[in-house]
Design an enzyme around this catalytic site. Structure first.
Site, PDB file in Angstrom:
ATOM      1  N   GLU A 178      -5.628   5.701  -1.715  1.00 50.37           N
ATOM      2  CA  GLU A 178      -7.068   5.487  -1.865  1.00 50.37           C
ATOM      3  C   GLU A 178      -7.919   6.602  -1.262  1.00 50.37           C
ATOM      4  OE1 GLU A 178      -6.317   4.146   2.314  1.00 50.37           O
ATOM      5  OE2 GLU A 178      -5.210   4.091   0.415  1.00 50.37           O
ATOM      6  N   HIS A 234      -1.644   6.695   1.658  1.00 44.80           N
ATOM      7  CA  HIS A 234      -3.056   6.363   1.451  1.00 44.80           C
ATOM      8  C   HIS A 234      -3.505   6.874   0.082  1.00 44.80           C
ATOM      9  CE1 HIS A 234      -4.247   4.791   5.399  1.00 44.80           C
ATOM     10  NE2 HIS A 234      -3.402   5.658   5.917  1.00 44.80           N
ATOM     11  N   ARG A 257     -11.481  16.443  12.948  1.00 40.30           N
ATOM     12  CA  ARG A 257     -11.732  15.533  14.063  1.00 40.30           C
ATOM     13  C   ARG A 257     -10.721  15.754  15.175  1.00 40.30           C
ATOM     14  NH1 ARG A 257      -9.640   9.955  12.556  1.00 40.30           N
ATOM     15  NH2 ARG A 257      -7.736  11.108  13.055  1.00 40.30           N
ATOM     16  N   CYS A 277      -0.199   1.578   4.578  1.00 38.52           N
ATOM     17  CA  CYS A 277       0.125   2.346   5.775  1.00 38.52           C
ATOM     18  C   CYS A 277       0.609   1.435   6.905  1.00 38.52           C
ATOM     19  CB  CYS A 277      -1.059   3.210   6.200  1.00 38.52           C
ATOM     20  SG  CYS A 277      -0.581   4.557   7.332  1.00 38.52           S
TER      21      CYS A 277
END
Length: 308
Positions: free
Chosen positions: A239, A237, A251, A142
């Site tokens: 992962e 991402h 959030r 990223c």
């Protein structure tokens, strides 16, 4: 084979609950095996979550890995207990004389800044230089991918009008490359970023040292390789755990920030229905192939020979 992790790292207990085989350093010292040394420079704010996500995808390799965590001296994490940082992380200055078979540099929440305006940019430049002589292969994820491409090759980043947020299909452009062993023609990858890099800038780099390996009509360039796999830049991402995008979405909603529902993520685009997981199998393959073909099969048995 197991992953060797620092004693008492919180991820150990979390991953054992998922039946992932990990052992701590105390047990590993009794095994007569040269593990691959992997260092993670974790720039994400909630470090324990990132540690767990990365260890989970690294755990599927048959190789024994010794995982270490690096931090930068010029920045103090506000979202991770200082006791955790002291117990499990070491400053780059302390680790700079060591050699590693592989390295992972994570994203960072500083996309809105020009690279030179990031408070720890000077230290990042030192780490980028160090990685070329002290690490066999490095994964840049990223923001780190954008930063590495900018520092090494002058590739700029551009702000997006709207956050690239969701799970996007990626096309493998070189399906016979070892990094894609076992992949389908299309695979999925999470993205969560406010900036992008562009194909035309990558192709404009003199002498063509960069190869675009995968891209998407929606999310753009996703994987770029340089130096025969010594450097692999991933703009998404892979992962991420199944609930990471959900946590980010909720959030930002709670903070009153402008945020759209992550694309291609929730079942029927309904947050209450939960995520439809479409990327985990290829994420595991991606990290396993990196460890096998670009770390294990390329690194010298004598780790001190790395960079020579």
């Amino acid at each position: 084979m197991p992953l060797t992790l620092p004693d008492r790292l919180p991820a150990i207990d979390l991953l054992k609950q998922e039946n992932i085989f990990v052992i701590d350093n105390t047990r590993a010292t009794t095994q007569d095996i040269r593990p691959l040394r992997i260092v993670v420079l974790n720039l994400m704010p909630i470090k324990i979550t990132t540690e767990t996500d990365l260890i989970r995808v690294l755990s599927n390799s048959p190789l024994q890995l010794e995982i270490s965590f690096m931090k930068i001296r010029s920045h103090t994490s506000k979202n991770t207990p200082i006791e955790h940082m002291r117990a499990f992380y070491r400053d780059f200055d302390i680790m700079r004389h060591e050699k590693y078979d592989g390295m992972i540099i994570t994203g960072a929440p500083v996309e809105h800044l020009d690279f030179e305006d990031v408070t720890y940019w000077d230290e990042m430049r030192d780490i980028f230089d160090w990685a070329r002589t002290n690490v066999t292969s490095t994964l840049y994820i990223c923001w780190a991918a954008q930063a590495g491409l900018y520092y090494y090759y002058g590739v700029p980043k551009y702000p997006l009008q709207q956050k690239m947020f969701g799970i996007f299909p990626q096309k493998t452009l070189f399906p016979r490359m070892p990094i894609f062993r076992g992949f389908d023609d299309i695979f999925y990858m999470p993205h969560s970023r406010h900036t992008e890099i562009r194909r035309e800038d990558i192709e404009a780099v003199p002498s063509s040292p960069l190869t675009i390996l995968a891209e998407s009509p929606e999310s753009g360039v996703s994987i770029v390789m340089a130096r025969n796999g010594r450097e692999i830049f991933i703009t998404g991402h892979a992962e991420y755990s199944p609930l990471t995008l959900d946590s980010e979405y909720r959030r930002d909603l709670a903070k009153g920030l402008p945020i759209q529902i992550p694309q291609h993520y929730y079942i029927n685009d309904e947050p209450a229905a939960g995520p439809l997981v479409t990327w985990r199998a290829h994420a595991n393959l991606l990290f396993t192939n990196w460890l096998n073909y670009y770390v294990y099969q390329e690194t010298p048995y004598d780790i001190n020979q790395i960079g020579t």
